[in-house]
Design an enzyme around this catalytic site. Structure first.
Site, PDB file in Angstrom:
ATOM      1  N   PRO A   2      -5.779   2.953   2.961  1.00 29.42           N
ATOM      2  CA  PRO A   2      -7.032   2.324   3.410  1.00 29.42           C
ATOM      3  C   PRO A   2      -8.078   3.391   3.774  1.00 29.42           C
ATOM      4  O   PRO A   2      -7.753   4.376   4.432  1.00 29.42           O
ATOM      5  CB  PRO A   2      -6.619   1.535   4.658  1.00 29.42           C
ATOM      6  N   GLU A   3      -9.291   3.184   3.308  1.00 28.65           N
ATOM      7  CA  GLU A   3     -10.398   4.076   3.662  1.00 28.65           C
ATOM      8  C   GLU A   3     -11.383   3.274   4.519  1.00 28.65           C
ATOM      9  O   GLU A   3     -11.069   2.167   4.950  1.00 28.65           O
ATOM     10  CB  GLU A   3     -11.047   4.626   2.384  1.00 28.65           C
ATOM     11  N   LYS A  61     -11.219   6.364   9.586  1.00 27.45           N
ATOM     12  CA  LYS A  61     -10.072   5.507   9.279  1.00 27.45           C
ATOM     13  C   LYS A  61      -9.291   5.131  10.531  1.00 27.45           C
ATOM     14  O   LYS A  61      -8.220   4.539  10.430  1.00 27.45           O
ATOM     15  CB  LYS A  61      -9.154   6.226   8.294  1.00 27.45           C
ATOM     16  N   HIS A 104       9.148  -5.250   7.527  1.00 25.40           N
ATOM     17  CA  HIS A 104       8.361  -4.046   7.738  1.00 25.40           C
ATOM     18  C   HIS A 104       7.472  -4.086   8.982  1.00 25.40           C
ATOM     19  O   HIS A 104       6.631  -3.224   9.169  1.00 25.40           O
ATOM     20  CB  HIS A 104       7.510  -3.747   6.505  1.00 25.40           C
ATOM     21  N   ARG A 124       5.636   2.167   4.581  1.00 27.13           N
ATOM     22  CA  ARG A 124       5.977   3.593   4.413  1.00 27.13           C
ATOM     23  C   ARG A 124       6.002   4.375   5.721  1.00 27.13           C
ATOM     24  O   ARG A 124       6.277   5.564   5.729  1.00 27.13           O
ATOM     25  CB  ARG A 124       4.993   4.245   3.444  1.00 27.13           C
ATOM     26  N   ARG A 166     -19.754  24.939   3.044  1.00 22.08           N
ATOM     27  CA  ARG A 166     -18.318  24.951   2.727  1.00 22.08           C
ATOM     28  C   ARG A 166     -18.022  25.820   1.510  1.00 22.08           C
ATOM     29  O   ARG A 166     -18.804  25.848   0.563  1.00 22.08           O
ATOM     30  CB  ARG A 166     -17.830  23.517   2.452  1.00 22.08           C
ATOM     31  N   ARG A 276      -2.568  14.747  -5.691  1.00 21.29           N
ATOM     32  CA  ARG A 276      -3.029  13.406  -6.058  1.00 21.29           C
ATOM     33  C   ARG A 276      -3.789  13.570  -7.371  1.00 21.29           C
ATOM     34  O   ARG A 276      -3.436  14.415  -8.166  1.00 21.29           O
ATOM     35  CB  ARG A 276      -3.960  12.849  -4.948  1.00 21.29           C
TER      36      ARG A 276
END
Ligand code: ZN
Length: 298
Positions: A2-3, A61, A104, A124, A166, A276
């Site tokens: 989820p974002e 998040k 779960h 998870r 950056r 990813r």
């Protein structure tokens, strides 16, 4: 995972269904769910018992529920909070207190009004909850998380400046929650596609205008996803009522390797990226040439 839009959808559900209610019992069914609560599961349960939820807040998040002790019938101001991160597969679901919990479910909160309970479900177990003493305004353990692009505190000019300082590629910078929070793989790839920027473009090579366009694309894609109820890409993300979001069908590149770019028709490319993937259009998002010297042409 989820974002921001998915977490915001959950926050709105909590605001609607949980705020104003008093926690009766908090049953920790799997200790890993409260591993960040260093005093342990029993302490966690004792800490939240009897507290009234006064709000539902979010940064990036992270979600938190400010809680107040109203046991004496005196309206007290919330000082503490119940903090949650959904991790990869966490869900906060309303349930019927009379029905057994699914396998779960890691933590179950029942309320003194005997209405729907709240179940922290996490297949998870990367998600977690903790009691944040003094955390009603902002839990101290997430003070290092930068404001997200939908917060009033978000200082766009400052973020553009820090982004351009950056030494990483632009996608890595977007995923750095200490620079700007709430963005993960899905919305980073989608925003970069909208801004026609390749994920490996050095952040330092962006002009102020290009960085501004990228942040505008980020905000735009987050807002559209929020309107659609989020993206239920791996069907693990759902709102508090268990319903999926439908932004998945609006994704331009994420998860669409080999499918035509909606803008130019070129087949979407997938590259390995930090264990990813990064999805992009090879035609609309040109990979930066290496060692171009002064890269201010963007
Ligand atoms: Zn394209």
């Amino acid at each position: 995972m989820p974002e921001l839009p998915e977490v915001e959808v959950v926050r709105r559900g909590l605001e609607r269904h949980v705020v104003g209610r008093t926690i009766g019992l908090a049953q920790v069914l799997h200790p890993r769910a409260v591993r960040r609560h260093v005093a342990g599961p029993a302490d966690f349960s004792a800490a939240v018992r009897g507290l009234t939820v006064t709000g539902a807040r979010r940064r990036g998040k992270y979600l938190w529920l400010p809680v107040a002790d109203r046991a004496q019938g005196m309206p007290s101001v919330a000082e503490d909070a119940l903090l949650a991160h959904l991790g990869m597969s966490g869900q906060l679901l309303l349930g019927d207190p009379g029905r057994p919990v699914a396998p779960h479910v890691r933590v179950r909160f029942t309320f003194t009004d005997s209405g729907p309970d709240l179940r922290f479900t996490d297949q998870r177990t990367f998600g977690h909850m903790t009691f944040a003493a003094g955390g009603a305004a902002l839990p101290p353990m997430i003070a290092h998380i930068a404001p997200d692009p939908m917060e009033p505190d978000f200082d766009e000019a400052a973020v553009i400046g820090r982004l351009r300082s950056r030494r990483t590629g632009i996608k890595s910078a977007l995923l750095d929650q200490s620079l700007v929070s709430g963005i993960g793989n899905i919305y980073a790839d989608e925003a970069l596609w909208r801004a026609r920027l390749h994920w490996a473009t050095p952040a330092a090579s962006l002009s102020r205008a290009a960085a501004g366009r990228l942040l505008a694309a980020v905000r735009e894609v987050l807002a559209e996803a929020l309107t659609a109820g989020g993206t239920s890409f791996d069907s693990l993300y759902v709102n508090v009522n268990g319903e999926s979001g439908y932004f998945g069908r609006s994704l331009a590149v994420y998860g669409r390797e080999g499918e035509p770019c909606p803008r130019c028709g070129a087949p979407v490319r997938r590259d390995p990226f930090m264990n990813r993937s990064a999805y992009s259009c090879p035609a609309c998002q040109r990979r930066p040439r290496r060692r171009t010297g002064r890269a201010s042409s963007l």
